[in-house]
Design an enzyme around this catalytic site. Structure first.
Site, PDB file in Angstrom:
ATOM      1  N   LYS A   1      21.169  40.576 -28.167  1.00 39.09           N
ATOM      2  CA  LYS A   1      22.270  41.444 -27.733  1.00 39.09           C
ATOM      3  C   LYS A   1      23.466  41.345 -28.675  1.00 39.09           C
ATOM      4  O   LYS A   1      24.105  42.358 -28.991  1.00 39.09           O
ATOM      5  CB  LYS A   1      22.682  41.067 -26.302  1.00 39.09           C
ATOM      6  CG  LYS A   1      21.613  41.381 -25.270  1.00 39.09           C
ATOM      7  CD  LYS A   1      22.010  40.893 -23.876  1.00 39.09           C
ATOM      8  CE  LYS A   1      20.936  41.227 -22.846  1.00 39.09           C
ATOM      9  NZ  LYS A   1      21.262  40.732 -21.503  1.00 39.09           N
TER      10      LYS A   1
ATOM     11  N   SER B   1      20.995  42.377 -15.844  1.00 38.09           N
ATOM     12  CA  SER B   1      22.059  41.995 -16.765  1.00 38.09           C
ATOM     13  C   SER B   1      23.144  43.060 -16.879  1.00 38.09           C
ATOM     14  O   SER B   1      23.926  43.023 -17.808  1.00 38.09           O
ATOM     15  CB  SER B   1      21.469  41.709 -18.153  1.00 38.09           C
ATOM     16  OG  SER B   1      20.910  42.884 -18.692  1.00 38.09           O
TER      17      SER B   1
END
EC number: 3.4.21.-
Length: 891
Positions: free
Chosen positions: A830, A787
């Site tokens: 996140k 990511s």
């Protein structure tokens, strides 16, 4: 004994609710209400001579009807109704509210009392004055008229005591002489019984000889437990013959109750002595058998074990196996090697809950939802799934529902949710910690051939909880490992599969007996921090419910509702001693903790509570004030408490000296936490919102969002170039996946260098004579995952264009070699991490837009979310003023 005193025509009245003070009795009370404190202050404390007040019994009105504010009933007779009715405990402002009005009956006869001792105290921090008063009852009076003097009542009275001439006339009455003789005889018997029982001296007998008979009756009766009606009857007995008759009846009743109690005690002691005799004979019999070598204790134990096995309720096929093993045990000697192993195995079979189950109450979904809301703040989606699970259980109790697995960072409430499910179902709760389990035998059990063999954790947990249908929590299921001793996850496959666990075999009994144990009634719940380490076959048997971290607002609510009360209770404090304002809790959340859960927040609150506990313990002070009115000289036969109509009182044990009577009132002032105190206890703040701006102060740095075991985190990526041979250096303890993402990012930037005007036209080698070094700070923490692609590209473009990335922007996402942005996981965690760090803009893959539904609306409203389909979209929004290639930049 106090002499008869001449009563004034008016007395201040202290009401006693449902209690009576008789002449000769001594009591101690604490007065705290305004009316009682004012009465004591004006009538007793400020007067140097002996103060007299009236004690008047009051009774609550069961009817609730109200009449007048004052009635003058006159004298009345012994058989008539002697009570005054009016409203008490109300002010003018309260009289309109019927619920605040309370009607009481004031008895028309009372007892004048004098103060033997006064003690004054001041409560901190309120400064309220209170009094402790020791009162002695003197003589009866009759109320002619009742009025008010300020906040307390005053009565016009007439004495009911007989004159000296009348008393002498009654004493010569033959009936009175006979009653006196009977009373003294009964009282002497009672005193003899009490002195024999308590091994006391003959002081009370002297009292019988010296105190006049009419006063002695009141003194004796005052020391007994009586009903309020009997107390009133004794108070109303003005006639001496009636008084002596009632007193004789009460003393005789008390004497009979003591004799009955003694008879029961003697009977019990006789039975105990019989038991002791049997015990002694058994001990002698055991010693004789030991001398003869004929000790059959083991046979007794085996017989007890057999009875226990018969009561265990085993299924018929298992009972046959158990009987076979028991026969083997009876043939073995205790010294044989397998004796102890066989016996422990049979005790396990007897202890297992084969049929015993928790009695489940009717499942109330509304109550379960309220329980979840009171125990956990937020987590709406998780609670809804639990309610659905419980609803299915209610409609079909024997349903084999899915195994719920709560996945999330530490400190978000996974274990307590499982406990709430058990409470909602009305079942017992047992927790099995699987963290660090690497041996398959820990789940299935060891083979009985091994020395020190033990049952598996599941069977042991069922034995401990004692029922066959508990809620069993498999905690930290992601932290099991595998080695040469087997794979615990494989054993858990059989446990968690509803088609297999009906005949789950724990290997502890399977070797000899092949005994299955039914696990289908157990409700399994699992927890994990991460999904990746769980083997796919095991993961397939569970339903994952993700618990993300909390927002700052949710943490604040959790701290105020749950954490602070719990921390104060754990440290012996209350809100009266320590107050932590919301602003200070918010300060701790923002500047001292940046975790997904609330454990670090609770530790910081505990540190504040510990510091406050030291301050409270060191600065505790008292302010005692005492005033002696008269030395205690009368016999204290009764120290019971009397409660008044408006008087707030509590029972105080009578002390042997004056110092115990002077009570102290302690209450340290409330400690309010402020910013200075917070910094002194917790140290300087660990975090601030300017961190991102400081880190992105130069070109070549970008802000990424990553997911860890502890929730979402903000990760900075730094890139720099130097003279070299065109090599790429990577540091920061990176895994293989993230290293490949860095190679991919550099390849894509080099391929688009001329398009982005990062190099001169025709010069495709932007690394000619240069090395690139990419570093992920916090090098001690391992990093890996797919990511960080867009973050790496942004850092490289920033380095080559010498243009800084926006400090208020963070990003996440993976990319292809052609520049397409791919979706990633952990979006909610996140975004919450970006919110905690004060980030204002977040760049996400466009295909992750569906994950924004799970993000709290309050967090989304404070962030600008940008969805990117290609890398060009990311770069366009990552830099101030758009894409850096719009302005020609040279290396």
């Amino acid at each position: 004994m106090a002499d008869t005193v001449e009563l004034p025509s008016r007395l201040a009245i202290l009401p006693f609710r449902n209690k009576v003070l008789l002449p000769g009795a001594i009591i101690r009370i604490r007065c705290t209400s305004h009316s009682s404190v004012t009465l004591v202050e004006q009538e007793l404390w400020q007067k140097e001579e002996k103060g007299l007040i009236g004690i008047l019994p009051v009774r609550d009105d069961a009817e609730g009807s109200s009449i007048g504010t004052m009635i003058n009933p006159g004298g009345g007779s012994d058989s008539g109704e002697r009570s005054l009715k009016f409203l008490v405990g109300t002010t003018d402002a309260q009289k309109s509210d019927a619920k605040d009005q309370q009607e009481v009956h004031w008895h028309s006869r009372g007892v004048a009392a004098r103060a033997l001792h006064l003690s004054r105290g001041v409560e901190k921090p309120s400064g309220r004055v209170t009094y402790v008063v020791v009162l002695e009852g003197l003589s009866r009076f009759n109320v002619q008229e009742l009025g008010k003097r300020g906040p307390y009542s005053v009565a016009r009275i007439t004495s009911l005591e007989m004159t000296k001439g009348e008393l002498e006339q009654v004493e010569h009455d033959p009936d009175f002489v006979a009653l006196s003789r009977q009373f003294k005889t009964t009282a002497m018997e009672l005193v003899s019984v009490l002195e024999q029982k308590q091994k006391t001296g003959g002081r009370t007998k002297v009292l019988l000889e010296t105190v006049p008979i009419h006063k002695l009756a009141d003194i004796f009766v005052a020391s007994f437990e009586m009903s309020f009606e009997e107390q009133l009857s004794m108070l109303d007995s003005v006639d001496l013959k009636v008084r002596l008759s009632k007193a004789t009846e009460l003393v005789d009743r008390h004497l009979q109750s003591i004799r009955v109690a003694e008879k029961i005690t003697q009977k019990v002691e006789g039975q105990l002595s019989k038991s002791q005799k049997e015990y002694l004979l058994r001990q002698q019999m055991r010693a004789i058998k030991e001398e003869l070598g004929d000790n059959d204790d083991d046979e007794d134990d085996v017989a007890a074990l057999e009875r226990k096995m018969q009561a265990a309720g085993m299924p018929s096929n298992i009972w046959k196996h158990a009987q076979r093993e028991l026969r083997r045990l009876k043939k073995m000697q205790p010294q044989q090697p397998g004796y102890n192993s066989s016996r422990v195995y049979l005790e396990l079979l007897a202890d297992l809950p084969w049929e015993k189950a928790s009695e489940e109450h009717e499942l109330d979904l509304k109550a379960a939802k309220e329980r979840l809301d009171s125990d956990h703040y937020g987590l709406a989606k998780v609670k809804q799934r639990i309610i659905e699970y419980l609803a299915v259980r209610k409609l079909k109790p024997d349903a084999r529902g899915p195994v719920l697995c709560f996945v999330g960072p530490p400190g978000v409430g996974k274990t307590s949710l499982a406990s709430s499910i058990a409470a909602a179902l009305g079942r017992k709760f047992v927790r099995l910690s699987l963290g660090g389990v690497k041996d398959e035998a820990d789940i299935r059990g060891h083979r009985r051939t091994y020395i020190g063999s033990m049952p598996g954790r599941l069977i042991d947990g069922l034995k401990r909880v004692g029922v066959c249908n508990p809620v069993m929590l498999l905690d930290e299921i992601d932290k099991t490992g595998s080695d040469v001793r087997g794979d615990p996850a494989s054993a858990l496959l059989e446990v968690l599969d509803p088609e297999q666990n009906k005949s789950f075999n724990d290997q502890y009994p399977i070797i000899y007996l092949n005994v299955p144990y039914d696990l289908s009634k157990v409700v399994f719940v699992a927890t994990a921090n991460r999904v990746q380490p769980i083997p796919p076959p095991l993961l397939d048997r569970m339903e994952l419910i993700e618990l993300p971290g909390y927002t700052q607002e949710e943490k604040l609510k959790i701290a105020m509702r749950h954490l602070i009360p719990r921390v104060l209770d754990q440290h012996g404090l209350t809100s009266e001693f320590l107050k932590i304002p919301e602003a200070m809790v918010k300060n701790i959340i923002q500047r001292y903790t940046r975790e997904a859960g609330v454990r670090s927040l609770e530790r910081n609150l505990a540190a504040v509570a510990r510091a406050a506990a030291v301050m409270v313990a060191e600065h505790e002070q008292t302010l005692p004030v005492s005033k002696d009115v008269q030395k205690l000289a009368s016999p204290l036969l009764n120290g019971r408490m009397a409660e008044g109509g408006e008087v707030e009182m509590e029972v105080i044990p009578m002390g042997e000296n004056d110092h115990e009577i002077g009570s102290t009132f302690q209450s340290p002032s409330t400690l309010v936490v402020d910013e200075t105190m917070l910094e002194k206890i917790l140290g300087p703040p660990r975090f601030d919102d300017s961190e991102a701006a400081d880190r992105v102060a130069s070109a070549g740095v970008s802000v990424g969002l990553v997911w860890t075991t502890f929730g979402g985190e903000v990760q900075f990526v730094e890139a720099t170039s130097m003279v070299g041979k065109g090599e790429l250096h990577l540091t920061g303890q990176l895994g293989d996946v993230i290293k490949e993402s860095a190679q991919l990012a550099l390849t894509w930037v080099r391929a688009r260098a001329s398009d982005f005007k990062l190099a001169l036209a025709g010069d495709m080698n932007v690394l000619d004579g240069r090395d690139i070094h990419i570093h992920f700070p916090a090098g001690a923490v391992p990093k890996d995952g797919p990511s960080a692609g867009v973050t790496l590209v942004t850092a490289l473009v920033s380095l080559f264009s010498q243009k800084r990335v926006r400090a208020d922007t963070a990003m996440t996402g993976e990319m292809t070699l052609r520049g397409l942005v791919l979706p990633v996981g952990g979006i909610k965690d996140k975004i919450l991490a970006a919110h905690r760090y004060g980030i204002k803009r977040v760049i996400l893959p466009q295909r992750n837009s569906k994950d924004l539904v799970e993000v709290p609306a309050a967090v989304l409203s404070s962030l600008e979310v940008i969805l990117a389909k290609r890398m060009e979209d990311v770069l366009e929004n990552a830099f101030e003023g758009g894409c850096p290639w719009r302005n020609h930049s040279k290396l």
